[in-house]
Design a protein around this motif. Structure first.
Motif, PDB file in Angstrom:
ATOM      1  N   GLU A 110     -59.163  17.277  -3.976  1.00 18.12           N
ATOM      2  CA  GLU A 110     -58.066  17.848  -4.764  1.00 18.12           C
ATOM      3  C   GLU A 110     -58.486  18.121  -6.201  1.00 18.12           C
ATOM      4  O   GLU A 110     -57.753  18.752  -6.954  1.00 18.12           O
ATOM      5  CB  GLU A 110     -56.863  16.902  -4.729  1.00 18.12           C
ATOM      6  CG  GLU A 110     -56.329  16.675  -3.317  1.00 18.12           C
ATOM      7  CD  GLU A 110     -55.346  15.522  -3.241  1.00 18.12           C
ATOM      8  OE1 GLU A 110     -54.720  15.189  -4.266  1.00 18.12           O
ATOM      9  OE2 GLU A 110     -55.206  14.951  -2.142  1.00 18.12           O
ATOM     10  N   LEU A 111     -59.667  17.632  -6.598  1.00 19.02           N
ATOM     11  CA  LEU A 111     -60.160  17.841  -7.954  1.00 19.02           C
ATOM     12  C   LEU A 111     -60.947  19.143  -8.034  1.00 19.02           C
ATOM     13  O   LEU A 111     -61.379  19.680  -7.023  1.00 19.02           O
ATOM     14  CB  LEU A 111     -61.037  16.655  -8.379  1.00 19.02           C
ATOM     15  CG  LEU A 111     -60.338  15.296  -8.386  1.00 19.02           C
ATOM     16  CD1 LEU A 111     -61.354  14.188  -8.669  1.00 19.02           C
ATOM     17  CD2 LEU A 111     -59.211  15.261  -9.394  1.00 19.02           C
ATOM     18  N   MET A 112     -61.137  19.635  -9.261  1.00 20.66           N
ATOM     19  CA  MET A 112     -61.817  20.910  -9.476  1.00 20.66           C
ATOM     20  C   MET A 112     -63.313  20.712  -9.719  1.00 20.66           C
ATOM     21  O   MET A 112     -63.718  19.707 -10.283  1.00 20.66           O
ATOM     22  CB  MET A 112     -61.234  21.590 -10.722  1.00 20.66           C
ATOM     23  CG  MET A 112     -59.792  22.011 -10.591  1.00 20.66           C
ATOM     24  SD  MET A 112     -59.142  22.676 -12.154  1.00 20.66           S
ATOM     25  CE  MET A 112     -58.428  21.195 -12.872  1.00 20.66           C
ATOM     26  N   ASP A 113     -64.098  21.720  -9.310  1.00 13.66           N
ATOM     27  CA  ASP A 113     -65.504  21.719  -9.710  1.00 13.66           C
ATOM     28  C   ASP A 113     -65.573  22.301 -11.126  1.00 13.66           C
ATOM     29  O   ASP A 113     -64.559  22.707 -11.704  1.00 13.66           O
ATOM     30  CB  ASP A 113     -66.374  22.481  -8.711  1.00 13.66           C
ATOM     31  CG  ASP A 113     -66.041  23.969  -8.614  1.00 13.66           C
ATOM     32  OD1 ASP A 113     -65.342  24.527  -9.500  1.00 13.66           O
ATOM     33  OD2 ASP A 113     -66.489  24.587  -7.647  1.00 13.66           O
ATOM     34  N   GLU A 114     -66.771  22.345 -11.692  1.00 14.64           N
ATOM     35  CA  GLU A 114     -66.906  22.771 -13.085  1.00 14.64           C
ATOM     36  C   GLU A 114     -66.408  24.200 -13.320  1.00 14.64           C
ATOM     37  O   GLU A 114     -65.728  24.476 -14.302  1.00 14.64           O
ATOM     38  CB  GLU A 114     -68.360  22.631 -13.541  1.00 14.64           C
ATOM     39  CG  GLU A 114     -68.529  22.845 -15.017  1.00 14.64           C
ATOM     40  CD  GLU A 114     -69.913  22.478 -15.533  1.00 14.64           C
ATOM     41  OE1 GLU A 114     -70.128  22.616 -16.744  1.00 14.64           O
ATOM     42  OE2 GLU A 114     -70.766  22.066 -14.730  1.00 14.64           O
ATOM     43  N   ALA A 115     -66.724  25.117 -12.423  1.00 15.60           N
ATOM     44  CA  ALA A 115     -66.301  26.519 -12.583  1.00 15.60           C
ATOM     45  C   ALA A 115     -64.776  26.624 -12.554  1.00 15.60           C
ATOM     46  O   ALA A 115     -64.169  27.323 -13.379  1.00 15.60           O
ATOM     47  CB  ALA A 115     -66.917  27.382 -11.495  1.00 15.60           C
ATOM     48  N   ALA A 116     -64.143  25.928 -11.631  1.00 20.30           N
ATOM     49  CA  ALA A 116     -62.674  25.972 -11.540  1.00 20.30           C
ATOM     50  C   ALA A 116     -62.049  25.333 -12.773  1.00 20.30           C
ATOM     51  O   ALA A 116     -61.044  25.822 -13.295  1.00 20.30           O
ATOM     52  CB  ALA A 116     -62.205  25.252 -10.273  1.00 20.30           C
ATOM     53  N   TYR A 117     -62.655  24.247 -13.270  1.00 22.77           N
ATOM     54  CA  TYR A 117     -62.118  23.591 -14.473  1.00 22.77           C
ATOM     55  C   TYR A 117     -62.222  24.507 -15.680  1.00 22.77           C
ATOM     56  O   TYR A 117     -61.286  24.629 -16.472  1.00 22.77           O
ATOM     57  CB  TYR A 117     -62.814  22.246 -14.733  1.00 22.77           C
ATOM     58  CG  TYR A 117     -62.291  21.583 -15.984  1.00 22.77           C
ATOM     59  CD1 TYR A 117     -61.003  21.023 -15.989  1.00 22.77           C
ATOM     60  CD2 TYR A 117     -63.025  21.544 -17.149  1.00 22.77           C
ATOM     61  CE1 TYR A 117     -60.491  20.455 -17.141  1.00 22.77           C
ATOM     62  CE2 TYR A 117     -62.522  20.962 -18.301  1.00 22.77           C
ATOM     63  CZ  TYR A 117     -61.258  20.422 -18.290  1.00 22.77           C
ATOM     64  OH  TYR A 117     -60.737  19.852 -19.448  1.00 22.77           O
ATOM     65  N   LYS A 118     -63.355  25.191 -15.840  1.00 24.56           N
ATOM     66  CA  LYS A 118     -63.522  26.119 -16.971  1.00 24.56           C
ATOM     67  C   LYS A 118     -62.460  27.210 -16.910  1.00 24.56           C
ATOM     68  O   LYS A 118     -61.873  27.575 -17.934  1.00 24.56           O
ATOM     69  CB  LYS A 118     -64.926  26.723 -16.970  1.00 24.56           C
ATOM     70  CG  LYS A 118     -65.970  25.771 -17.490  1.00 24.56           C
ATOM     71  CD  LYS A 118     -67.342  26.414 -17.552  1.00 24.56           C
ATOM     72  CE  LYS A 118     -68.340  25.434 -18.125  1.00 24.56           C
ATOM     73  NZ  LYS A 118     -69.709  25.927 -18.140  1.00 24.56           N
ATOM     74  N   ALA A 119     -62.199  27.738 -15.726  1.00 23.51           N
ATOM     75  CA  ALA A 119     -61.164  28.768 -15.567  1.00 23.51           C
ATOM     76  C   ALA A 119     -59.785  28.183 -15.904  1.00 23.51           C
ATOM     77  O   ALA A 119     -58.960  28.855 -16.549  1.00 23.51           O
ATOM     78  CB  ALA A 119     -61.178  29.318 -14.151  1.00 23.51           C
ATOM     79  N   PHE A 120     -59.541  26.942 -15.493  1.00 22.87           N
ATOM     80  CA  PHE A 120     -58.273  26.266 -15.798  1.00 22.87           C
ATOM     81  C   PHE A 120     -58.087  26.130 -17.308  1.00 22.87           C
ATOM     82  O   PHE A 120     -57.022  26.434 -17.846  1.00 22.87           O
ATOM     83  CB  PHE A 120     -58.254  24.893 -15.104  1.00 22.87           C
ATOM     84  CG  PHE A 120     -57.081  24.037 -15.477  1.00 22.87           C
ATOM     85  CD1 PHE A 120     -55.811  24.313 -14.979  1.00 22.87           C
ATOM     86  CD2 PHE A 120     -57.246  22.932 -16.298  1.00 22.87           C
ATOM     87  CE1 PHE A 120     -54.726  23.519 -15.314  1.00 22.87           C
ATOM     88  CE2 PHE A 120     -56.156  22.137 -16.636  1.00 22.87           C
ATOM     89  CZ  PHE A 120     -54.908  22.427 -16.148  1.00 22.87           C
ATOM     90  N   VAL A 121     -59.124  25.685 -18.013  1.00 20.71           N
ATOM     91  CA  VAL A 121     -59.051  25.515 -19.473  1.00 20.71           C
ATOM     92  C   VAL A 121     -58.787  26.859 -20.135  1.00 20.71           C
ATOM     93  O   VAL A 121     -57.942  26.955 -21.038  1.00 20.71           O
ATOM     94  CB  VAL A 121     -60.345  24.863 -20.029  1.00 20.71           C
ATOM     95  CG1 VAL A 121     -60.402  24.967 -21.543  1.00 20.71           C
ATOM     96  CG2 VAL A 121     -60.427  23.418 -19.570  1.00 20.71           C
ATOM     97  N   GLU A 122     -59.472  27.905 -19.682  1.00 19.54           N
ATOM     98  CA  GLU A 122     -59.271  29.237 -20.275  1.00 19.54           C
ATOM     99  C   GLU A 122     -57.849  29.720 -20.053  1.00 19.54           C
ATOM    100  O   GLU A 122     -57.273  30.395 -20.895  1.00 19.54           O
ATOM    101  CB  GLU A 122     -60.284  30.226 -19.718  1.00 19.54           C
ATOM    102  CG  GLU A 122     -61.679  29.981 -20.248  1.00 19.54           C
ATOM    103  CD  GLU A 122     -62.740  30.816 -19.572  1.00 19.54           C
ATOM    104  OE1 GLU A 122     -62.396  31.749 -18.810  1.00 19.54           O
ATOM    105  OE2 GLU A 122     -63.929  30.530 -19.802  1.00 19.54           O
ATOM    106  N   SER A 123     -57.242  29.338 -18.934  1.00 19.96           N
ATOM    107  CA  SER A 123     -55.866  29.761 -18.647  1.00 19.96           C
ATOM    108  C   SER A 123     -54.856  29.003 -19.502  1.00 19.96           C
ATOM    109  O   SER A 123     -53.716  29.425 -19.645  1.00 19.96           O
ATOM    110  CB  SER A 123     -55.535  29.549 -17.159  1.00 19.96           C
ATOM    111  OG  SER A 123     -55.334  28.173 -16.871  1.00 19.96           O
ATOM    112  N   GLN A 124     -55.271  27.872 -20.086  1.00 20.81           N
ATOM    113  CA  GLN A 124     -54.383  27.065 -20.927  1.00 20.81           C
ATOM    114  C   GLN A 124     -54.292  27.583 -22.356  1.00 20.81           C
ATOM    115  O   GLN A 124     -53.380  27.257 -23.081  1.00 20.81           O
ATOM    116  CB  GLN A 124     -54.879  25.606 -20.987  1.00 20.81           C
ATOM    117  CG  GLN A 124     -54.998  24.914 -19.662  1.00 20.81           C
ATOM    118  CD  GLN A 124     -53.652  24.641 -19.030  1.00 20.81           C
ATOM    119  OE1 GLN A 124     -52.858  23.901 -19.577  1.00 20.81           O
ATOM    120  NE2 GLN A 124     -53.380  25.276 -17.911  1.00 20.81           N
ATOM    121  N   SER A 125     -55.278  28.385 -22.773  1.00 16.43           N
ATOM    122  CA  SER A 125     -55.303  28.814 -24.173  1.00 16.43           C
ATOM    123  C   SER A 125     -54.672  30.174 -24.382  1.00 16.43           C
ATOM    124  O   SER A 125     -54.307  30.863 -23.491  1.00 16.43           O
ATOM    125  CB  SER A 125     -56.732  28.808 -24.693  1.00 16.43           C
ATOM    126  OG  SER A 125     -57.591  29.509 -23.821  1.00 16.43           O
TER     127      SER A 125
END
Length: 125
Positions: A110-125
């Motif tokens: 259920e956790l994200m890999d690094e690429a998915a996390y980077k995309a998640f962070v970019e979607s937060q800003s």
């Protein structure tokens, strides 16, 4: 070999066998600013995914660290009590919060890999 996953609460999880090391991401550390206090769980503490497990305070805010998966704390980074700034200088290394024995490996999916996390962070800003 270790694998690193990320939660949507901005925690990183380094998986080595049946043990996971947990800390906050560089992004979370940047949002907090200068960390002045860290409270980590004691070894033997059972944690549930989503449950509050540690506290980090900065000059800007206090924040909770949530368990990214179920498990039992096997080691805490006691050095953070004396040097909470390690969270700022090396959040994804020496600034780790605790290590836990994984009791539900399926939750890692259920956790994200690094690429998915980077995309998640970019979607937060």
């Amino acid at each position: 070999m270790s694998e690193v996953k990320f939660s949507d609460d901005h925690e990183w999880v380094r998986i080595e066998g049946d043990v996971a090391t947990v800390g906050i991401t560089t992004f979370a550390q940047q949002q907090l600013g200068d960390v002045v206090y860290v409270e980590v769980p004691e070894a033997g503490t059972a944690v549930e995914k989503g449950g509050e497990v540690a506290v980090v305070e900065s000059v800007k805010a206090a924040s909770e660290l949530y368990a990214p998966i179920d498990g039992e704390v096997v080691e805490s980074n006691g050095g953070l009590a004396d040097d909470p700034a390690a969270v700022n200088s090396d959040p994804e290394g020496e600034g780790w919060f605790f290590k836990m024995k994984i009791t539900n490996a399926g939750q890692l999916d259920e956790l994200m890999d690094e690429a998915a996390y980077k995309a998640f962070v970019e979607s937060q800003s």
